[in-house]
Design a protein around this motif. Structure first.
Motif, PDB file in Angstrom:
ATOM      1  N   LYS A   1       0.898  -1.213  -0.110  1.00 35.51           N
ATOM      2  CA  LYS A   1      -0.095  -0.266   0.164  1.00 35.51           C
ATOM      3  C   LYS A   1       0.847   1.174   0.023  1.00 35.51           C
ATOM      4  CE  LYS A   1      -4.241   1.550   1.907  1.00 35.51           C
ATOM      5  NZ  LYS A   1      -5.316   1.238   3.126  1.00 35.51           N
ATOM      6  N   LEU A   2       0.320   2.196  -0.772  1.00 35.30           N
ATOM      7  CA  LEU A   2       1.208   3.388  -1.059  1.00 35.30           C
ATOM      8  C   LEU A   2       0.290   4.596  -0.475  1.00 35.30           C
ATOM      9  CD1 LEU A   2       4.057   4.210  -2.146  1.00 35.30           C
ATOM     10  CD2 LEU A   2       2.806   5.070  -4.249  1.00 35.30           C
ATOM     11  N   ILE A   3       0.654   4.714   0.854  1.00 35.43           N
ATOM     12  CA  ILE A   3      -0.385   6.118   1.304  1.00 35.43           C
ATOM     13  C   ILE A   3       0.254   7.382   1.147  1.00 35.43           C
ATOM     14  CG2 ILE A   3      -0.973   6.909   3.606  1.00 35.43           C
ATOM     15  CD1 ILE A   3      -0.999   4.175   4.660  1.00 35.43           C
ATOM     16  N   VAL A   4      -0.208   8.117   0.479  1.00 35.63           N
ATOM     17  CA  VAL A   4       0.442   9.383  -0.319  1.00 35.63           C
ATOM     18  C   VAL A   4      -0.077  10.572   0.582  1.00 35.63           C
ATOM     19  CG1 VAL A   4       0.495  10.868  -2.175  1.00 35.63           C
ATOM     20  CG2 VAL A   4       0.475   8.389  -2.468  1.00 35.63           C
ATOM     21  N   ALA A   5       0.991  11.315   1.216  1.00 42.41           N
ATOM     22  CA  ALA A   5       0.563  12.432   1.907  1.00 42.41           C
ATOM     23  C   ALA A   5       0.664  13.479   0.898  1.00 42.41           C
ATOM     24  CB  ALA A   5       1.655  12.674   3.029  1.00 42.41           C
ATOM     25  N   THR A   6      -0.494  14.648   0.751  1.00 46.50           N
ATOM     26  CA  THR A   6      -0.317  15.754  -0.205  1.00 46.50           C
ATOM     27  C   THR A   6      -0.991  16.857   0.544  1.00 46.50           C
ATOM     28  OG1 THR A   6      -0.571  16.071  -2.417  1.00 46.50           O
ATOM     29  CG2 THR A   6      -2.280  15.053  -1.514  1.00 46.50           C
ATOM     30  N   ASN A   7      -0.929  17.827  -0.121  1.00 43.78           N
ATOM     31  CA  ASN A   7      -1.747  19.275   0.066  1.00 43.78           C
ATOM     32  C   ASN A   7      -2.537  19.424  -1.166  1.00 43.78           C
ATOM     33  OD1 ASN A   7      -1.618  22.624   0.241  1.00 43.78           O
ATOM     34  ND2 ASN A   7      -2.635  21.773   1.572  1.00 43.78           N
ATOM     35  N   ALA A   8      -3.715  19.261  -1.388  1.00 44.49           N
ATOM     36  CA  ALA A   8      -4.282  19.259  -2.505  1.00 44.49           C
ATOM     37  C   ALA A   8      -4.931  20.616  -2.865  1.00 44.49           C
ATOM     38  CB  ALA A   8      -5.635  18.155  -2.502  1.00 44.49           C
ATOM     39  N   ALA A   9      -4.223  21.525  -2.690  1.00 45.21           N
ATOM     40  CA  ALA A   9      -4.408  22.958  -3.046  1.00 45.21           C
ATOM     41  C   ALA A   9      -3.132  23.372  -3.862  1.00 45.21           C
ATOM     42  CB  ALA A   9      -4.850  23.818  -1.897  1.00 45.21           C
TER      43      ALA A   9
ATOM     44  N   ILE B   1       5.484  16.347   5.454  1.00 44.75           N
ATOM     45  CA  ILE B   1       6.802  15.717   6.101  1.00 44.75           C
ATOM     46  C   ILE B   1       6.622  14.956   7.370  1.00 44.75           C
ATOM     47  CG2 ILE B   1       9.149  16.409   6.799  1.00 44.75           C
ATOM     48  CD1 ILE B   1       9.154  16.491   3.846  1.00 44.75           C
ATOM     49  N   THR B   2       6.180  15.772   8.221  1.00 45.17           N
ATOM     50  CA  THR B   2       5.729  15.114   9.706  1.00 45.17           C
ATOM     51  C   THR B   2       4.968  13.828   9.404  1.00 45.17           C
ATOM     52  OG1 THR B   2       5.680  17.267  10.454  1.00 45.17           O
ATOM     53  CG2 THR B   2       4.582  15.406  11.915  1.00 45.17           C
ATOM     54  N   SER B   3       4.033  13.706   8.641  1.00 46.18           N
ATOM     55  CA  SER B   3       3.214  12.504   8.542  1.00 46.18           C
ATOM     56  C   SER B   3       4.182  11.411   7.981  1.00 46.18           C
ATOM     57  CB  SER B   3       2.110  12.724   7.484  1.00 46.18           C
ATOM     58  OG  SER B   3       2.668  12.968   5.977  1.00 46.18           O
TER      59      SER B   3
ATOM     60  N   ILE C   1      -4.703   8.238  -0.936  1.00 43.33           N
ATOM     61  CA  ILE C   1      -4.256   9.410  -0.791  1.00 43.33           C
ATOM     62  C   ILE C   1      -4.741  10.179   0.264  1.00 43.33           C
ATOM     63  CG2 ILE C   1      -4.583  11.953  -1.867  1.00 43.33           C
ATOM     64  CD1 ILE C   1      -4.424  10.553  -4.709  1.00 43.33           C
ATOM     65  N   LYS C   2      -3.978  10.920   1.119  1.00 45.84           N
ATOM     66  CA  LYS C   2      -4.320  11.670   2.034  1.00 45.84           C
ATOM     67  C   LYS C   2      -4.082  13.046   2.237  1.00 45.84           C
ATOM     68  CE  LYS C   2      -3.628   7.874   5.774  1.00 45.84           C
ATOM     69  NZ  LYS C   2      -5.266   7.980   6.461  1.00 45.84           N
TER      70      LYS C   2
ATOM     71  N   ALA D   1       3.835  16.188  -2.828  1.00 44.86           N
ATOM     72  CA  ALA D   1       3.160  17.568  -2.608  1.00 44.86           C
ATOM     73  C   ALA D   1       4.055  18.588  -3.264  1.00 44.86           C
ATOM     74  CB  ALA D   1       3.069  17.926  -1.219  1.00 44.86           C
ATOM     75  N   GLY D   2       4.559  18.695  -4.419  1.00 46.64           N
ATOM     76  CA  GLY D   2       5.703  19.555  -4.993  1.00 46.64           C
ATOM     77  C   GLY D   2       6.799  19.839  -3.780  1.00 46.64           C
TER      78      GLY D   2
END
Length: 275
Positions: A43-51, A94-96, A85-86, A107-108
């Motif tokens: 499983k690839l749990i992706v941390a992002t900021n979708a903005a 980074i903390t996640s 995607i989270k 997240a760029g």
């Protein structure tokens, strides 16, 4: 008689073999009709900021889309990993990863020494820079080179997305090698869209933000201009993984090589960004 018996035995053996093979196929859950779902081995749990268009955003149907989000799904197909995607605030990405909430940060993210103390990075995949967004007709928008632009920004109220390179550039940060903008009034926002709204409303004088989202934002704001010909920094984006997570890093790097060789990577970038 012996020859006839041998033939009978051979035929019986062949029938048994065919029957066994048929049984194996019939019992294979992946071969059963209506059971075509992928059998994931991770499983690839992706941390992002979708903005952060065009890299991550939410479309009108509530789906996560953008360069990074499409790449995440393509990587999942190649390495046979389920992708989850989270969406979170940018400064939590980074903390996640450090705390194991997510497997990878997409997240760029700009690679630099400070962040390398917290996480590891996959191979860089995109060149970036910080640029200024200003109102058309302003002294800031009239700048023709970096020195003139920095001079025009001095003492002004400058917005940025919290936790980004734009913030470090405006405030100044020794680790990033930025002296800061003299006498500026730094103003933080949770995302670029909020900063653009504040600029339009006259609450701030300019924004320092990554080039690609800057171009996206001004495309829909006729009163604004992005000074893309005066880059303030030279950066590289990469996906972040936990320190020591060599498995995910190697899998992602390998998958990215395949996407680039097949031309899929270029297709995804062109879908969202024309440079």
């Amino acid at each position: 008689m012996k020859k006839f018996a041998k033939v009978i035995i051979a035929v019986l053996a062949l029938v048994c073999l065919v029957g066994a093979c048929f049984a194996l196929v019939a019992c294979d859950p992946d071969k059963e009709e209506g059971n075509d779902a992928p059998q994931y081995d991770g499983k690839l749990i992706v941390a992002t900021n979708a903005a952060f268009p065009p890299f991550e955003m939410v479309d009108e149907n509530g789906n996560y889309v953008g360069i990074d989000m499409d790449i995440a799904r393509e990587i999942g197909k190649i390495i046979n990993y389920e992708v989850e995607i989270k969406d979170m605030e940018f400064d939590s990405v980074i903390t996640s990863i450090e705390t194991g909430v997510a497997t990878i940060g997409m997240a760029g993210l700009t690679v630099n020494a400070e962040r390398l103390e917290q996480v590891d990075f996959c191979d860089p995949y995109f060149e970036a820079s910080q640029v200024v967004i200003a109102k058309k007709g302003s002294a800031i928008a009239a700048a023709t080179d970096e020195d003139a632009l920095i001079s025009a920004l001095e003492g002004k109220k400058i917005g940025f997305q919290i936790g980004t390179v734009g913030e470090y550039y405006v405030r100044g940060d020794e680790g990033w090698g930025f002296p800061g903008i003299a006498n500026a009034e730094p103003t933080s926002f949770q995302n670029g869209a909020a900063a653009v709204l504040a600029l339009n409303n006259g609450q701030i004088d300019a924004i320092v933000i990554d080039k690609a989202p800057a171009q996206q934002f001004v495309a829909n704001n006729s009163d604004l201009v992005a000074l893309v010909n005066i880059p303030l920094t030279v950066e590289e984006y990469a996906f972040a993984v936990a320190n020591g997570d060599t498995k995910t890093k190697e899998l992602v790097n390998h998958a990215m090589e395949i996407l680039k060789l097949k031309g899929t990577f270029d297709e995804i970038v062109a879908k969202y960004y024309q440079g």
